[in-house]
Scaffold this motif. Structure first.
Motif, PDB file in Angstrom:
ATOM      1  N   UNK A   6       1.053  -1.303   0.049  1.00 54.38           N
ATOM      2  CA  UNK A   6      -0.118   0.040   0.018  1.00 54.38           C
ATOM      3  C   UNK A   6       0.939   1.219   0.076  1.00 54.38           C
ATOM      4  N   UNK A   7       0.772   1.904  -1.049  1.00 53.09           N
ATOM      5  CA  UNK A   7       1.558   3.274  -1.091  1.00 53.09           C
ATOM      6  C   UNK A   7       0.805   4.328  -1.131  1.00 53.09           C
ATOM      7  N   UNK A   8       0.809   4.835   0.211  1.00 54.38           N
ATOM      8  CA  UNK A   8      -0.460   6.047   0.691  1.00 54.38           C
ATOM      9  C   UNK A   8       0.202   6.731   1.824  1.00 54.38           C
ATOM     10  N   UNK A   9      -0.204   8.129   1.543  1.00 53.30           N
ATOM     11  CA  UNK A   9       0.525   9.073   2.478  1.00 53.30           C
ATOM     12  C   UNK A   9      -0.514   9.154   3.885  1.00 53.30           C
ATOM     13  N   UNK A  10      -1.497   9.215   3.580  1.00 49.61           N
ATOM     14  CA  UNK A  10      -2.358   9.129   4.813  1.00 49.61           C
ATOM     15  C   UNK A  10      -2.398   8.140   5.732  1.00 49.61           C
ATOM     16  N   UNK A  11      -1.947   8.266   6.877  1.00 46.82           N
ATOM     17  CA  UNK A  11      -1.729   7.076   8.072  1.00 46.82           C
ATOM     18  C   UNK A  11      -3.167   6.538   8.338  1.00 46.82           C
ATOM     19  N   UNK A  21      -7.498  -5.741   5.118  1.00 46.51           N
ATOM     20  CA  UNK A  21      -6.863  -6.710   4.056  1.00 46.51           C
ATOM     21  C   UNK A  21      -6.354  -8.100   5.093  1.00 46.51           C
ATOM     22  N   UNK A  22      -5.791  -7.606   6.190  1.00 43.38           N
ATOM     23  CA  UNK A  22      -5.274  -8.790   7.109  1.00 43.38           C
ATOM     24  C   UNK A  22      -6.499  -9.502   7.618  1.00 43.38           C
ATOM     25  N   UNK A  23      -7.564  -8.703   7.999  1.00 45.22           N
ATOM     26  CA  UNK A  23      -8.758  -9.597   8.352  1.00 45.22           C
ATOM     27  C   UNK A  23      -9.385 -10.561   7.323  1.00 45.22           C
ATOM     28  N   UNK A  24      -8.981 -10.186   6.380  1.00 43.49           N
ATOM     29  CA  UNK A  24      -9.367 -11.224   4.908  1.00 43.49           C
ATOM     30  C   UNK A  24      -8.095 -12.184   4.712  1.00 43.49           C
ATOM     31  N   UNK A  25      -7.421 -11.989   5.335  1.00 44.11           N
ATOM     32  CA  UNK A  25      -6.265 -13.160   5.062  1.00 44.11           C
ATOM     33  C   UNK A  25      -5.119 -12.815   4.033  1.00 44.11           C
ATOM     34  N   UNK A  26      -5.001 -11.419   3.777  1.00 39.69           N
ATOM     35  CA  UNK A  26      -3.957 -10.976   2.754  1.00 39.69           C
ATOM     36  C   UNK A  26      -2.900 -10.530   3.963  1.00 39.69           C
ATOM     37  N   UNK A  27      -1.650 -10.395   3.501  1.00 40.23           N
ATOM     38  CA  UNK A  27      -0.521  -9.767   4.144  1.00 40.23           C
ATOM     39  C   UNK A  27      -0.419  -8.384   3.414  1.00 40.23           C
ATOM     40  N   UNK A  28      -0.118  -7.403   4.371  1.00 41.68           N
ATOM     41  CA  UNK A  28      -0.048  -5.945   4.021  1.00 41.68           C
ATOM     42  C   UNK A  28       1.242  -5.127   4.457  1.00 41.68           C
ATOM     43  N   UNK A  29       1.916  -4.388   3.623  1.00 43.23           N
ATOM     44  CA  UNK A  29       3.081  -3.701   3.929  1.00 43.23           C
ATOM     45  C   UNK A  29       2.480  -2.297   3.490  1.00 43.23           C
ATOM     46  N   UNK A  30       3.102  -1.138   3.975  1.00 42.88           N
ATOM     47  CA  UNK A  30       2.815   0.186   3.549  1.00 42.88           C
ATOM     48  C   UNK A  30       4.159   1.087   3.224  1.00 42.88           C
ATOM     49  N   UNK A  36       9.960   5.665  -0.883  1.00 39.71           N
ATOM     50  CA  UNK A  36      10.156   4.239   0.113  1.00 39.71           C
ATOM     51  C   UNK A  36       9.061   3.158  -0.544  1.00 39.71           C
ATOM     52  N   UNK A  37       7.966   3.336  -1.305  1.00 39.28           N
ATOM     53  CA  UNK A  37       7.162   2.547  -2.064  1.00 39.28           C
ATOM     54  C   UNK A  37       7.844   1.832  -3.147  1.00 39.28           C
ATOM     55  N   UNK A  38       8.927   2.500  -3.986  1.00 42.81           N
ATOM     56  CA  UNK A  38       9.651   1.878  -5.003  1.00 42.81           C
ATOM     57  C   UNK A  38      10.678   0.887  -4.264  1.00 42.81           C
ATOM     58  N   UNK A  56       3.438  12.683  -1.194  1.00 43.58           N
ATOM     59  CA  UNK A  56       4.347  13.846  -0.808  1.00 43.58           C
ATOM     60  C   UNK A  56       5.452  14.261  -1.553  1.00 43.58           C
ATOM     61  N   UNK A  57       6.079  13.189  -2.253  1.00 47.01           N
ATOM     62  CA  UNK A  57       7.317  13.226  -2.870  1.00 47.01           C
ATOM     63  C   UNK A  57       7.160  13.238  -4.369  1.00 47.01           C
ATOM     64  N   UNK A  58       6.257  12.518  -4.882  1.00 46.54           N
ATOM     65  CA  UNK A  58       6.061  12.331  -6.267  1.00 46.54           C
ATOM     66  C   UNK A  58       4.670  12.141  -6.635  1.00 46.54           C
ATOM     67  N   UNK A  59       4.213  12.626  -7.834  1.00 47.60           N
ATOM     68  CA  UNK A  59       2.976  12.458  -7.991  1.00 47.60           C
ATOM     69  C   UNK A  59       2.971  10.749  -8.511  1.00 47.60           C
ATOM     70  N   UNK A  60       1.759  10.416  -8.172  1.00 44.93           N
ATOM     71  CA  UNK A  60       1.466   8.546  -8.236  1.00 44.93           C
ATOM     72  C   UNK A  60       1.629   8.196  -9.803  1.00 44.93           C
ATOM     73  N   UNK A  61       1.540   9.093 -10.576  1.00 45.45           N
ATOM     74  CA  UNK A  61       1.403   8.884 -12.146  1.00 45.45           C
ATOM     75  C   UNK A  61       2.686   8.590 -12.548  1.00 45.45           C
ATOM     76  N   UNK A  62       3.959   9.468 -11.971  1.00 48.08           N
ATOM     77  CA  UNK A  62       5.317   9.416 -12.219  1.00 48.08           C
ATOM     78  C   UNK A  62       5.742   8.236 -11.452  1.00 48.08           C
ATOM     79  N   UNK A  63       5.416   7.856 -10.581  1.00 48.69           N
ATOM     80  CA  UNK A  63       5.709   6.425  -9.748  1.00 48.69           C
ATOM     81  C   UNK A  63       5.344   5.192 -10.433  1.00 48.69           C
ATOM     82  N   UNK A  64       4.086   5.539 -11.024  1.00 48.98           N
ATOM     83  CA  UNK A  64       3.679   4.155 -11.848  1.00 48.98           C
ATOM     84  C   UNK A  64       4.624   3.952 -13.289  1.00 48.98           C
ATOM     85  N   UNK A  65       5.061   5.009 -13.761  1.00 48.42           N
ATOM     86  CA  UNK A  65       5.912   4.719 -14.857  1.00 48.42           C
ATOM     87  C   UNK A  65       7.170   4.165 -14.392  1.00 48.42           C
ATOM     88  N   UNK A  66       7.756   4.553 -13.058  1.00 46.30           N
ATOM     89  CA  UNK A  66       8.845   4.038 -12.667  1.00 46.30           C
ATOM     90  C   UNK A  66       8.523   2.790 -12.067  1.00 46.30           C
TER      91      UNK A  66
END
Length: 236
Positions: A6-11, A21-30, A36-38, A56-66
């Motif tokens: 999960x790449x999300x700035x809102x805590x 997600x963990x309640x449904x059996x998935x594992x999740x990291x943030x 940091x997400x990359x 906060x550091x880069x628009x998500x669309x730019x991160x998608x390209x990376x």
């Protein structure tokens, strides 16, 4: 079950998503930032990425390209921006799906299941062969007359979808639904644009097609050059 990054700035949102997600059996990291997400993506190789656009550091669309430069991991864009043109652009750039905030966790889990089905299905008969085209879904590679062709993720998905139905006419409505995962509407121009790019990479034009044949008022058909008979073709 899936390993989800999960790449999300809102805590608050991060915490809620991890709990659900963990309640449904998935594992999740943030990760709270794009970089940091990359780094987490490269280090942990998750099954699915949930990508917020307002980082906060880069628009998500730019991160998608990376992300697409280093991985084919399924990416679900999660955003408060309800902009149809931007969503189409993100899907064209390699996102696999999107959700607009706020959303129900059941919707998110359904999207996760859907992208995992699409990306983990193992071809039963190996690469698809249409004339001199060889499309390998496992390796996500395409060759034409033994020469490799460099395709974007969306171009590959489009060509593979048509190759699975070689000889059949596939409508824009079907392509938008099954490749873009969008309803039919204003986004149908995206199909024309991608077909144009795909033709160029296959060394043909709409006026002189070899593999990609547009059938007036119906759709497009992929066929080997010696099998491209039937309804007349015209440019898009």
């Amino acid at each position: 079950m899936a390993d989800v990054l999960i790449i999300e700035d809102d805590a608050t949102i991060r915490t809620a998503l991890v709990r659900a997600l963990t309640a449904r059996g998935h594992s999740a990291m943030t990760s709270p930032t794009a970089m940091d997400g990359l780094q987490s993506l490269v280090a942990h190789r998750p099954d699915v990425v949930l990508l917020d656009l307002g980082l906060p550091d880069l628009d998500g669309s730019a991160l998608l390209a990376m992300i697409r430069a280093v991985s084919d991991v399924p990416v679900i864009v999660v955003t408060a921006r309800d902009d149809g043109a931007e969503i189409v652009s993100l899907l064209d750039a390699g996102a696999d799906d999107h959700l607009v905030k706020p959303f129900a966790i059941d919707q998110l889990e359904a999207r996760i299941r859907a992208v995992l089905r699409r990306t983990t299905t193992t071809p039963a008969t190996g690469p698809l062969v249409v004339g001199g085209l060889v499309i390998d879904a496992r390796a996500r590679t395409v060759t034409l007359d033994a020469e490799p062709i460099d395709l974007s993720p969306r171009e590959f998905d489009l060509l593979h979808h048509l190759a699975e139905r070689a000889g059949e006419v596939v409508s824009k409505r079907q392509l938008l639904s099954e490749v873009w995962h969008l309803p039919y509407g204003g986004a149908d121009r995206s199909v024309d644009v991608h077909l144009h790019w795909l033709r160029r990479k296959l060394g043909e034009t709409a006026e002189a097609p070899r593999y990609l044949h547009r059938v007036r008022g119906v759709g497009v058909r992929l066929a080997a050059p010696d099998a491209a008979t039937g309804a007349p073709a015209d440019g898009s």
